[in-house]
Write a protein that holds these residues in place. Sequence first.
Motif, PDB file in Angstrom:
ATOM      1  N   GLY A 310      37.152  55.503  48.601  1.00 22.08           N
ATOM      2  CA  GLY A 310      37.180  55.250  47.263  1.00 22.08           C
ATOM      3  C   GLY A 310      37.000  56.241  46.172  1.00 22.08           C
ATOM      4  N   VAL A 311      37.098  57.490  46.902  1.00 23.21           N
ATOM      5  CA  VAL A 311      37.151  58.768  45.989  1.00 23.21           C
ATOM      6  C   VAL A 311      38.346  59.365  46.091  1.00 23.21           C
ATOM      7  CG1 VAL A 311      35.891  60.911  45.671  1.00 23.21           C
ATOM      8  CG2 VAL A 311      34.484  59.026  46.730  1.00 23.21           C
ATOM      9  N   ARG A 312      38.768  59.519  44.801  1.00 19.33           N
ATOM     10  CA  ARG A 312      40.280  60.215  44.682  1.00 19.33           C
ATOM     11  C   ARG A 312      40.239  61.464  44.121  1.00 19.33           C
ATOM     12  NH1 ARG A 312      43.756  55.748  43.114  1.00 19.33           N
ATOM     13  NH2 ARG A 312      42.667  55.943  41.234  1.00 19.33           N
ATOM     14  N   TRP A 313      40.588  62.453  44.452  1.00 16.63           N
ATOM     15  CA  TRP A 313      40.675  63.773  44.201  1.00 16.63           C
ATOM     16  C   TRP A 313      41.995  64.493  44.337  1.00 16.63           C
ATOM     17  CZ3 TRP A 313      38.709  62.858  48.994  1.00 16.63           C
ATOM     18  CH2 TRP A 313      39.088  63.782  49.835  1.00 16.63           C
ATOM     19  N   TRP A 314      42.149  65.701  43.298  1.00 18.29           N
ATOM     20  CA  TRP A 314      43.655  66.356  43.248  1.00 18.29           C
ATOM     21  C   TRP A 314      43.348  67.740  43.277  1.00 18.29           C
ATOM     22  CZ3 TRP A 314      41.895  62.404  40.398  1.00 18.29           C
ATOM     23  CH2 TRP A 314      41.248  62.888  39.282  1.00 18.29           C
ATOM     24  N   VAL A 338      35.581  58.624  41.177  1.00 17.22           N
ATOM     25  CA  VAL A 338      34.934  57.745  42.187  1.00 17.22           C
ATOM     26  C   VAL A 338      35.427  56.295  41.603  1.00 17.22           C
ATOM     27  CG1 VAL A 338      33.043  56.974  43.060  1.00 17.22           C
ATOM     28  CG2 VAL A 338      33.027  59.423  42.702  1.00 17.22           C
ATOM     29  N   LEU A 339      36.194  55.645  42.278  1.00 17.56           N
ATOM     30  CA  LEU A 339      36.743  54.319  41.792  1.00 17.56           C
ATOM     31  C   LEU A 339      35.645  53.265  41.884  1.00 17.56           C
ATOM     32  CD1 LEU A 339      40.152  54.266  44.065  1.00 17.56           C
ATOM     33  CD2 LEU A 339      39.534  54.954  41.659  1.00 17.56           C
ATOM     34  N   THR A 340      35.623  52.384  40.952  1.00 16.29           N
ATOM     35  CA  THR A 340      34.723  51.126  40.929  1.00 16.29           C
ATOM     36  C   THR A 340      35.338  50.072  41.860  1.00 16.29           C
ATOM     37  OG1 THR A 340      35.614  50.314  38.906  1.00 16.29           O
ATOM     38  CG2 THR A 340      34.007  51.878  38.637  1.00 16.29           C
ATOM     39  N   ALA A 341      34.444  49.170  42.105  1.00 15.18           N
ATOM     40  CA  ALA A 341      35.026  47.816  42.708  1.00 15.18           C
ATOM     41  C   ALA A 341      36.178  47.525  42.168  1.00 15.18           C
ATOM     42  CB  ALA A 341      33.814  47.080  42.868  1.00 15.18           C
ATOM     43  N   GLU A 342      35.920  47.309  40.823  1.00 13.68           N
ATOM     44  CA  GLU A 342      37.113  46.537  39.988  1.00 13.68           C
ATOM     45  C   GLU A 342      38.285  47.607  40.064  1.00 13.68           C
ATOM     46  OE1 GLU A 342      39.323  44.180  37.482  1.00 13.68           O
ATOM     47  OE2 GLU A 342      37.703  43.971  38.716  1.00 13.68           O
ATOM     48  N   ASP A 343      38.273  48.958  40.074  1.00 11.42           N
ATOM     49  CA  ASP A 343      39.171  49.671  40.183  1.00 11.42           C
ATOM     50  C   ASP A 343      39.792  49.520  41.462  1.00 11.42           C
ATOM     51  OD1 ASP A 343      38.873  51.067  37.890  1.00 11.42           O
ATOM     52  OD2 ASP A 343      37.604  52.632  38.854  1.00 11.42           O
ATOM     53  N   ARG A 344      39.113  49.452  42.501  1.00 10.13           N
ATOM     54  CA  ARG A 344      39.831  49.181  43.878  1.00 10.13           C
ATOM     55  C   ARG A 344      40.628  47.776  43.947  1.00 10.13           C
ATOM     56  NH1 ARG A 344      35.943  51.885  48.365  1.00 10.13           N
ATOM     57  NH2 ARG A 344      37.849  51.764  49.433  1.00 10.13           N
ATOM     58  N   ARG A 345      40.044  46.846  43.423  1.00 10.84           N
ATOM     59  CA  ARG A 345      40.810  45.426  43.566  1.00 10.84           C
ATOM     60  C   ARG A 345      42.149  45.380  42.768  1.00 10.84           C
ATOM     61  NH1 ARG A 345      41.734  41.057  40.510  1.00 10.84           N
ATOM     62  NH2 ARG A 345      40.842  42.312  38.403  1.00 10.84           N
ATOM     63  N   VAL A 346      42.065  46.169  41.496  1.00 11.70           N
ATOM     64  CA  VAL A 346      43.157  46.050  40.896  1.00 11.70           C
ATOM     65  C   VAL A 346      44.166  47.162  41.569  1.00 11.70           C
ATOM     66  CG1 VAL A 346      44.250  47.044  38.558  1.00 11.70           C
ATOM     67  CG2 VAL A 346      42.228  45.703  38.863  1.00 11.70           C
ATOM     68  N   GLU A 347      43.786  48.152  42.145  1.00  3.24           N
ATOM     69  CA  GLU A 347      44.805  48.895  42.878  1.00  3.24           C
ATOM     70  C   GLU A 347      45.473  48.221  44.253  1.00  3.24           C
ATOM     71  OE1 GLU A 347      43.753  53.144  44.738  1.00  3.24           O
ATOM     72  OE2 GLU A 347      44.088  53.277  42.549  1.00  3.24           O
ATOM     73  N   ARG A 348      44.296  47.533  44.689  1.00  2.10           N
ATOM     74  CA  ARG A 348      45.074  46.749  45.894  1.00  2.10           C
ATOM     75  C   ARG A 348      46.192  45.862  45.557  1.00  2.10           C
ATOM     76  NH1 ARG A 348      41.124  43.739  49.853  1.00  2.10           N
ATOM     77  NH2 ARG A 348      43.343  43.275  50.854  1.00  2.10           N
ATOM     78  N   ILE A 349      46.054  45.038  44.387  1.00  2.00           N
ATOM     79  CA  ILE A 349      46.891  44.411  44.013  1.00  2.00           C
ATOM     80  C   ILE A 349      48.320  45.107  43.682  1.00  2.00           C
ATOM     81  CG2 ILE A 349      47.778  42.414  41.942  1.00  2.00           C
ATOM     82  CD1 ILE A 349      44.800  41.855  42.010  1.00  2.00           C
TER      83      ILE A 349
END
Length: 409
Positions: A310-314, A338-349
């Motif tokens: 759940g942590v994304r970096w570049w 740092v992705l929130t739970a909502e970020d991760r839900r949307v990204e999964r979809i």
Amino acid sequence: MPSALPDGEPMPADGALPASALAGAAERPLAFYLHVPYCATRCGYCDFNTYTAAELRGSGGVLASRDDYAEVLTEEIRLARKVLGDDPRQAATVFVGGGTPTLLPPAALGAMLDAVRQEFGLAPDAEVTTEANPDSVDPASLAALREAGFNRISFGMQSARRHVLAVLERTHTPGRPEACVAEARAAGFEHVNLDLIYGTPGETDDDWRASLDAAVAAGPDHVSAYSLIVEDGTRLAARVRRGEVPMPDDDVHADRYLIADETLSAAGFGWYEISNWATSAAARCRHNELYWTGADWWGAGPGAHSHVGGVRWWNVKHPGAYAAALADGRSPGAGREVLTAEDRRVERILLELRLVDGCPLSLLTADGLAAARRAVADGLLAEPAFAAGRAALTRRGRLLADALTRDLT
């Protein structure tokens, strides 16, 4: 020119991750993406983080050189080991992309793979892929890559028509990608991909069919087909702006996609992601499947992106700045989120909907579920999958996937 990096919070100098990112890591697959940012020439449509010799000249000296690039990138693999600590996972997949990785000698690519092997180990069935331009390999180099441990290769074919390749500013000749498939098979590569692009200005339906037929006849077990996107800042975008070539048409793209799906399906390729077809489950690109299903991956190299728990970096984009950071003992990370739970839900979809099995309906809100029911009625989502608790695209749904994703999220 390469696109801009996203905004985010500063990356710690030592690259440390929050404890939450490492929690439960042993239960998730771990992959490595190794970016090689060098190209002999820049294609007119490309906005990837790549550099020609002329673009690097005078902007970093040895730090920007490809001669010692494998050694520099190895330092980031060692940093990954420090950051991930006693993480027991071996690498499930390694993907070397670019740029043109095969501008480096096979020994250099093998050294990069060895760094992953030494620091983390490779799973017994690890998928190890490199991208290659058709004019940057020969039978001897392909044999050396196979000997170094690569077992999958992806060739940038784009088109079988000379005039289409000219618009794209590709340097290989028609027929060379097909020959590369045979050479890769002879070298012992079990899995071979050809990348195609459709919708290039001046390409006709017959041109596209000829490219598909040539790709199938070459005998790969995987084909990727992407619509041409005109990216801001590229030479192609400038040509469109000046009226030299027309902007690609969405309706043409849709027609070409249907031609691709029909042709590849008839040849025994099954789609498993909107832009990817394989002859069997074993032939699918497992590395990309890990991206689409939210696994952990470490992206090493200038401009490379990573995701762990759940942590994304570049990373910084320029090879000189990248090498300088590592030489100073600092993380080359330019920023992170740092992705929130909502970020991760949307990204999964967003990601899982692209796959043949779709995404669980349990990810959807009440509004999203209502939108999914309408999509089933409209023929965009498959009714049997919906009844089984999943949102899975129909062929027509694949054409409208971006709009449908917005509705579902």
